[in-house]
Design a protein around this motif. Structure first.
Motif, PDB file in Angstrom:
ATOM      1  N   ILE A 115       0.863  -1.179   0.000  1.00 59.89           N
ATOM      2  CA  ILE A 115       0.000   0.000   0.000  1.00 59.89           C
ATOM      3  C   ILE A 115       0.898   1.227   0.000  1.00 59.89           C
ATOM      4  O   ILE A 115       1.773   1.366   0.872  1.00 59.89           O
ATOM      5  CB  ILE A 115      -0.925   0.037   1.234  1.00 59.89           C
ATOM      6  CG1 ILE A 115      -1.719  -1.257   1.345  1.00 59.89           C
ATOM      7  CG2 ILE A 115      -1.863   1.221   1.172  1.00 59.89           C
ATOM      8  CD1 ILE A 115      -2.517  -1.354   2.650  1.00 59.89           C
ATOM      9  N   THR A 116       0.694   2.102  -0.930  1.00 59.39           N
ATOM     10  CA  THR A 116       1.525   3.308  -1.016  1.00 59.39           C
ATOM     11  C   THR A 116       0.665   4.553  -0.850  1.00 59.39           C
ATOM     12  O   THR A 116      -0.559   4.511  -0.933  1.00 59.39           O
ATOM     13  CB  THR A 116       2.260   3.370  -2.359  1.00 59.39           C
ATOM     14  OG1 THR A 116       1.284   3.371  -3.423  1.00 59.39           O
ATOM     15  CG2 THR A 116       3.191   2.162  -2.527  1.00 59.39           C
ATOM     16  N   ASP A 117       1.339   5.649  -0.584  1.00 60.19           N
ATOM     17  CA  ASP A 117       0.684   6.963  -0.485  1.00 60.19           C
ATOM     18  C   ASP A 117      -0.453   6.968   0.532  1.00 60.19           C
ATOM     19  O   ASP A 117      -1.563   7.454   0.270  1.00 60.19           O
ATOM     20  CB  ASP A 117       0.153   7.404  -1.855  1.00 60.19           C
ATOM     21  CG  ASP A 117       1.256   7.531  -2.892  1.00 60.19           C
ATOM     22  OD1 ASP A 117       2.361   7.948  -2.511  1.00 60.19           O
ATOM     23  OD2 ASP A 117       1.015   7.189  -4.071  1.00 60.19           O
ATOM     24  N   ASN A 143       8.608  -7.836   4.785  1.00 64.28           N
ATOM     25  CA  ASN A 143       8.841  -6.576   4.073  1.00 64.28           C
ATOM     26  C   ASN A 143       7.636  -5.642   4.194  1.00 64.28           C
ATOM     27  O   ASN A 143       7.798  -4.418   4.286  1.00 64.28           O
ATOM     28  CB  ASN A 143       9.131  -6.850   2.593  1.00 64.28           C
ATOM     29  CG  ASN A 143      10.460  -7.559   2.393  1.00 64.28           C
ATOM     30  OD1 ASN A 143      11.366  -7.444   3.213  1.00 64.28           O
ATOM     31  ND2 ASN A 143      10.579  -8.302   1.303  1.00 64.28           N
ATOM     32  N   PHE A 144       6.448  -6.223   4.206  1.00 62.36           N
ATOM     33  CA  PHE A 144       5.236  -5.411   4.348  1.00 62.36           C
ATOM     34  C   PHE A 144       5.226  -4.732   5.714  1.00 62.36           C
ATOM     35  O   PHE A 144       4.903  -3.536   5.830  1.00 62.36           O
ATOM     36  CB  PHE A 144       4.000  -6.289   4.174  1.00 62.36           C
ATOM     37  CG  PHE A 144       2.722  -5.521   4.033  1.00 62.36           C
ATOM     38  CD1 PHE A 144       2.212  -5.198   2.787  1.00 62.36           C
ATOM     39  CD2 PHE A 144       2.018  -5.088   5.149  1.00 62.36           C
ATOM     40  CE1 PHE A 144       1.037  -4.476   2.660  1.00 62.36           C
ATOM     41  CE2 PHE A 144       0.849  -4.368   5.042  1.00 62.36           C
ATOM     42  CZ  PHE A 144       0.354  -4.062   3.786  1.00 62.36           C
ATOM     43  N   ILE A 145       5.555  -5.477   6.762  1.00 64.34           N
ATOM     44  CA  ILE A 145       5.604  -4.897   8.108  1.00 64.34           C
ATOM     45  C   ILE A 145       6.636  -3.777   8.156  1.00 64.34           C
ATOM     46  O   ILE A 145       6.390  -2.702   8.709  1.00 64.34           O
ATOM     47  CB  ILE A 145       5.924  -5.994   9.143  1.00 64.34           C
ATOM     48  CG1 ILE A 145       4.732  -6.945   9.283  1.00 64.34           C
ATOM     49  CG2 ILE A 145       6.275  -5.384  10.507  1.00 64.34           C
ATOM     50  CD1 ILE A 145       5.012  -8.159  10.144  1.00 64.34           C
ATOM     51  N   SER A 146       7.804  -4.009   7.559  1.00 61.70           N
ATOM     52  CA  SER A 146       8.845  -2.978   7.521  1.00 61.70           C
ATOM     53  C   SER A 146       8.357  -1.736   6.785  1.00 61.70           C
ATOM     54  O   SER A 146       8.616  -0.603   7.213  1.00 61.70           O
ATOM     55  CB  SER A 146      10.094  -3.543   6.843  1.00 61.70           C
ATOM     56  OG  SER A 146      11.100  -2.558   6.721  1.00 61.70           O
ATOM     57  N   HIS A 147       7.629  -1.945   5.690  1.00 62.47           N
ATOM     58  CA  HIS A 147       7.079  -0.832   4.915  1.00 62.47           C
ATOM     59  C   HIS A 147       6.094  -0.013   5.756  1.00 62.47           C
ATOM     60  O   HIS A 147       6.147   1.228   5.757  1.00 62.47           O
ATOM     61  CB  HIS A 147       6.386  -1.383   3.666  1.00 62.47           C
ATOM     62  CG  HIS A 147       5.518  -0.399   2.948  1.00 62.47           C
ATOM     63  ND1 HIS A 147       6.022   0.705   2.291  1.00 62.47           N
ATOM     64  CD2 HIS A 147       4.158  -0.345   2.808  1.00 62.47           C
ATOM     65  CE1 HIS A 147       5.031   1.398   1.761  1.00 62.47           C
ATOM     66  NE2 HIS A 147       3.882   0.779   2.063  1.00 62.47           N
ATOM     67  N   ILE A 148       5.219  -0.686   6.508  1.00 60.50           N
ATOM     68  CA  ILE A 148       4.253   0.036   7.348  1.00 60.50           C
ATOM     69  C   ILE A 148       4.975   0.762   8.476  1.00 60.50           C
ATOM     70  O   ILE A 148       4.595   1.880   8.864  1.00 60.50           O
ATOM     71  CB  ILE A 148       3.195  -0.941   7.893  1.00 60.50           C
ATOM     72  CG1 ILE A 148       2.364  -1.529   6.748  1.00 60.50           C
ATOM     73  CG2 ILE A 148       2.278  -0.244   8.903  1.00 60.50           C
ATOM     74  CD1 ILE A 148       1.607  -0.506   5.929  1.00 60.50           C
ATOM     75  N   ASN A 149       6.036   0.153   9.011  1.00 62.19           N
ATOM     76  CA  ASN A 149       6.803   0.827  10.068  1.00 62.19           C
ATOM     77  C   ASN A 149       7.398   2.138   9.592  1.00 62.19           C
ATOM     78  O   ASN A 149       7.623   3.050  10.396  1.00 62.19           O
ATOM     79  CB  ASN A 149       7.931  -0.089  10.574  1.00 62.19           C
ATOM     80  CG  ASN A 149       7.450  -1.087  11.610  1.00 62.19           C
ATOM     81  OD1 ASN A 149       6.434  -0.874  12.264  1.00 62.19           O
ATOM     82  ND2 ASN A 149       8.182  -2.181  11.756  1.00 62.19           N
ATOM     83  N   ASP A 150       7.662   2.238   8.299  1.00 54.88           N
ATOM     84  CA  ASP A 150       8.270   3.455   7.752  1.00 54.88           C
ATOM     85  C   ASP A 150       7.264   4.581   7.570  1.00 54.88           C
ATOM     86  O   ASP A 150       7.658   5.711   7.262  1.00 54.88           O
ATOM     87  CB  ASP A 150       8.945   3.150   6.414  1.00 54.88           C
ATOM     88  CG  ASP A 150      10.210   2.323   6.577  1.00 54.88           C
ATOM     89  OD1 ASP A 150      10.786   2.340   7.679  1.00 54.88           O
ATOM     90  OD2 ASP A 150      10.618   1.655   5.599  1.00 54.88           O
ATOM     91  N   THR A 151       5.981   4.293   7.749  1.00 51.08           N
ATOM     92  CA  THR A 151       4.973   5.345   7.586  1.00 51.08           C
ATOM     93  C   THR A 151       4.826   6.134   8.886  1.00 51.08           C
ATOM     94  O   THR A 151       5.039   5.593   9.977  1.00 51.08           O
ATOM     95  CB  THR A 151       3.607   4.751   7.210  1.00 51.08           C
ATOM     96  OG1 THR A 151       3.117   3.952   8.298  1.00 51.08           O
ATOM     97  CG2 THR A 151       3.721   3.886   5.957  1.00 51.08           C
ATOM     98  N   PRO A 152       4.443   7.407   8.807  1.00 50.92           N
ATOM     99  CA  PRO A 152       4.323   8.233  10.021  1.00 50.92           C
ATOM    100  C   PRO A 152       2.972   8.097  10.725  1.00 50.92           C
ATOM    101  O   PRO A 152       2.740   8.729  11.754  1.00 50.92           O
ATOM    102  CB  PRO A 152       4.488   9.653   9.465  1.00 50.92           C
ATOM    103  CG  PRO A 152       3.885   9.570   8.091  1.00 50.92           C
ATOM    104  CD  PRO A 152       4.239   8.193   7.575  1.00 50.92           C
TER     105      PRO A 152
END
Length: 508
Positions: A115-117, A143-152
């Protein structure tokens, strides 16, 4: 409050379903309603949600929550991560229920899809992986969990953050979703109470989902939370027709040249914890200091700059050794001589623990039911290093049973461990108490309680609770940053007043 393992929680769920004549789907609906109720009470009505769902029962929780949020007027959409070809039965049921309302409320994510943006105002609800997790997330899910962790975005975990085991600390590098709040069903999880994982779980919110009390009461757990109900059972109010002799004498041996502050803090704390009298055994160099700072205390002197003999302790209701004691050869000999003859439980902290670490053969001489109060580094010196804080606690349980002693393992949630291996996690206290002298105050508090006749396990449990609660009052007045150990002593009265007047109410 008992702390159950993931397998015990599943058994509790099953017992509740059987004994109550309900279904697993109804229990899931109950849990989802509890989450939405919490959201109603704590988040704005115009909040918008993305609900990340796995294919197991945690995902079923997320799908049910999405449906309930939509029905209550919130903007909500579920994203189902297609981790497996088949969904659990209750997850499939709630998927069908959500689709029946509006299929646009659901989007399925195929492997290697992200999920982006995500707009920063959207709240992310995490229902990907629950307590059934038996290995670290891998590949796309990691990788999905890591991606969500990078969101504010603000993130809220449903029952447990994805990737976090309930009963162990994950290996270094394992992906765990870091959240602001965790809505945990019915119980704390042990992983919430240890720094490696607790720091990722945010604020823990325990939601009552009505699991069956018969199972909870009849099922043993070696782990529990020290809550106000337990403190009410332990606490002994003072009686009117009593005198100072009723409340015993706390004997505290400590202090050395340049380290007299530790024993003065302990002596003052013992009085504030209710000891009838306090006798301090100190070196001559500290006589004027202690008599000036704690005029209520009786003072005995052995040695000039360091204690060279620990004596005159017979008839004392509690014996504490260690604060500011030092590790000079004559002091080490004096401590060893004490262990040769004393059969009364001892309360040992600070340099008494350092002496034990230097001479581990002395551990075999510890009187039964003695109390050791190490912080993590002191514990490591005593018993060896471990891979993480939960392994350290398990080693502490082993050592407590081996030597028939109590261990107060200091940490954010200090664990009080009995000779039977029972463990009570304390929930009071705050980071402001990470200041010099705080441990000396705890020694004094426990010594004061022992003097009054509390059994060692109860004295340690109540002492840690009161010490932390006084620190919480001190933080309100002084801030965590400006707190001194003496501020904890100053607020022991507030802590005892709270316990006496509101022991039936949950504060934390």
């Amino acid at each position: 409050m008992k702390i159950f393992s993931a397998s015990q929680i599943r058994a509790c769920d099953a017992y509740t379903i059987h004994a109550s004549g309900t279904s697993s789907a109804d229990l899931m609906e109950r849990a989802a309603n509890a989450c939405v109720k919490w959201i109603n009470e704590h988040l704005p009505q115009d909040s918008v949600f993305i609900v990340l769902c796995g294919t197991g029962n945690n995902g079923g929780d997320g799908l049910a929550i999405t449906r309930l949020l939509h029905q209550q007027g919130y903007g909500a959409k579920a994203f189902l991560l297609q981790m497996n070809s088949e969904l659990s039965a209750d997850c499939q049921l709630n998927l069908d229920r959500l689709k029946a309302i509006d299929s646009s409320l659901l989007q399925t994510l195929q492997p290697d899809t992200y999920i982006t943006d995500i707009a920063p105002h959207i709240v992310i609800l995490d229902a990907i992986l629950g307590t059934g997790l038996n290995r670290a997330p891998e590949g796309w899910v990691a990788n999905f969990i890591s991606h969500i962790n990078d969101t504010p975005n603000k993130k809220i975990a449903i029952d447990i953050p994805s990737g976090m085991p309930a009963d162990v600390i994950p290996e270094d590098g394992a992906q765990v979703l870091e959240v602001n709040d965790t809505l945990s069903f019915q119980f704390q999880k042990r992983s919430f109470l240890h720094p490696e994982t607790g720091s990722l779980a945010g604020n823990i919110r325990i939601l009552d989902i009505g699991l069956h009390e018969t199972f909870i009461e009849s099922t043993h757990s070696s782990y529990q939370i020290t809550d106000t109900a337990l403190i009410k059972e332990i606490y002994k109010p003072r009686k009117p027709f009593t005198h100072k002799g009723t409340y015993g004498t706390a004997y505290i041996a400590g202090g050395s040249y340049g380290m007299m502050g530790a024993v003065t803090l302990a002596a003052k704390a013992a009085y504030r914890a209710g000891a009838g009298k306090v006798t301090a055994l100190i070196p001559e160099c500290g006589y004027n200091i202690l008599q000036t700072i704690v005029p209520e205390a009786m003072c005995m002197v052995k040695g000039e700059k360091h204690i060279n003999r620990i004596s005159d302790w017979k008839g004392m209701q509690s014996i504490a050794v260690g604060p500011g004691l030092g590790t000079k050869p004559e002091t080490i000999r004096a401590f060893g001589d004490l262990l040769d003859v004393c059969k009364q439980p001892l309360l040992l902290d600070a340099d008494a623990l350092n002496i034990l670490a230097e001479q581990p053969e002395l551990l075999n001489k510890l009187p039964t039911h003695s109390i050791l109060t190490p912080h993590p580094k002191e514990f490591n010196k005593l018993f060896g290093e471990t891979g993480n804080s939960m392994q350290r606690l398990e080693l502490a349980r082993t050592q407590a049973m081996k030597y028939n002693i109590h261990i107060v393992l200091k940490d954010r949630f200090t664990a009080v461990i009995s000779p039977e291996g029972e463990c009570r996690y304390n929930m009071t206290g705050n980071a402001g108490m990470a200041t010099g002298g705080s441990g000396d105050v705890l020694t004094g508090v426990i010594a004061g309680l022992l003097a009054q006749g509390y059994e060692p396990y109860e004295a340690a449990t109540l002492g840690v609770y009161v010490h932390g609660l006084a620190g919480d009052y001190a933080a309100v007045e002084s801030s965590q940053e400006a707190m001194l150990a003496g501020d904890i002593i100053s607020h022991l009265g507030n802590a005892f007043t709270h316990i006496k007047t509101t022991a039936t109410q949950e504060l934390f």
